[in-house]
Enzyme design. Sequence first.
Site, PDB file in Angstrom:
ATOM      1  CE1 TYR A 128      -5.443   3.018  -5.010  1.00 28.85           C
ATOM      2  CE2 TYR A 128      -3.863   4.815  -4.932  1.00 28.85           C
ATOM      3  CZ  TYR A 128      -4.211   3.510  -4.638  1.00 28.85           C
ATOM      4  OH  TYR A 128      -3.324   2.694  -3.987  1.00 28.85           O
ATOM      5  CB  THR A 145      -7.510   1.988   5.721  1.00 28.53           C
ATOM      6  OG1 THR A 145      -7.622   2.787   6.915  1.00 28.53           O
ATOM      7  CG2 THR A 145      -8.774   2.138   4.901  1.00 28.53           C
ATOM      8  CB  VAL A 146      -2.598  -0.627   6.106  1.00 29.24           C
ATOM      9  CG1 VAL A 146      -2.951  -1.866   6.878  1.00 29.24           C
ATOM     10  CG2 VAL A 146      -2.636  -0.893   4.606  1.00 29.24           C
ATOM     11  CB  CYS A 159      -0.904  -0.002   1.232  1.00 28.63           C
ATOM     12  SG  CYS A 159      -1.779   1.540   1.536  1.00 28.63           S
ATOM     13  CD1 TRP A 193      -5.688  -3.751   4.938  1.00 32.69           C
ATOM     14  CD2 TRP A 193      -4.121  -4.622   3.603  1.00 32.69           C
ATOM     15  NE1 TRP A 193      -5.519  -2.889   3.865  1.00 32.69           N
ATOM     16  CE2 TRP A 193      -4.560  -3.399   3.032  1.00 32.69           C
ATOM     17  CE3 TRP A 193      -3.125  -5.350   2.945  1.00 32.69           C
ATOM     18  CZ2 TRP A 193      -4.048  -2.896   1.843  1.00 32.69           C
ATOM     19  CZ3 TRP A 193      -2.610  -4.847   1.762  1.00 32.69           C
ATOM     20  CH2 TRP A 193      -3.076  -3.636   1.220  1.00 32.69           C
TER      21      TRP A 193
END
Length: 372
Positions: free
Chosen positions: A206, A142-143, A75, A108
């Site tokens: 993105y 999220t990370v 990521c 994840w």
Amino acid sequence: MSQDFSTKGAYVTGSEFTRDTNYIQDRIVADPRPEAFADGTSESKIGHPNAALGDGAQLWQVEAGRYRLVAARACPWANRTLIVRRLLGLEDAISVGLPGPTHDVRSWQFDLDEGGKDPVLGTERLQENYFKRFAGYPRGITVPAIVDIPSGAVVTNDYPQITWDFSTQWKQFHRAGAPDLVMEDRLEEMLPLIKRIFTEVNNGVYRAGFAGSQAAYEDAYDRLFTALDYLEERLSTRRFLMGDHISEADVRLFTTLVRFDPVYHGHFKANRNKLIDMPNLWGYARDLFQTPGFGDTVDFEQIKDHYYKVHEDINPTRIVPKGPDLSNWLEAHDREELADSGPFLNGTAPGEVRAEERVAAGHNPLYPLEGK
């Protein structure tokens, strides 16, 4: 990937891709009194080194060994935290958990660790750490995310702010010779640049890749390459974005550039040209890649696995390209000629990467397979 937890429909959700920027705004700070942040700068999508406390946010005390940074190498937003943690020498103060590159809609997962569990947190999926703090957390898992080790609960996933706080709030744990990434005396110039990099480049790829209409895609494409052309020109006269030495701005741009040819050019249809066709940006990217703290955090195999396998909306076959050849990242860049000092100014480079944090051999030209 089980069809019960497929990511299909999770990424291309409408005509124009809009990133959900509603993050957990809790912060880990040196002085956890709310009044210490009363005069801070208001909320920003790029964060701020002197940020105010967000509405409803809590302050947590900086403490070595208490927190674990969960940051998937695949990521780009997580990659920037790995770079800053290493540049500043925070390895002893903040441990790191490294999820694998692929995931389903649940989150994840720590599938690279023995037994499929993070060795410190004891969880199989990052989702579990979010749920320990917020039962049924409704937004994306999220990370990067920072987890409070004693409770196993997530503290924050506010990636725009995390790296600023590493620089400003964790100073007592910085290594000797750590670089000044904030450049307080030049913030008025750097912050608009960082904002442009985020909106047009970091998020721009993105917006192109996850566009649901031709018009939205073409708008994102045009904006992306307008910004890259501007950066190409800016870097014609200076070694780094702010001059002779590295800053927060360079960290933020690098994580997109390093993914550009392997992923964004084809997978996200950002194909006017490759990074290697833009001599200043390509030389700059190689310069950073070869600087300790940058390239040694990059895992190209995980990057490709993540984008091509997880984004079923735009690659339903989940086939991962073999290319491109990445050995050119180690070619000479000759960018030193543009500066009077080294990338760390009066500081020093970080030392060798810890053995347990090294990128796998063969996943990065800095770490070739034996005999190659």
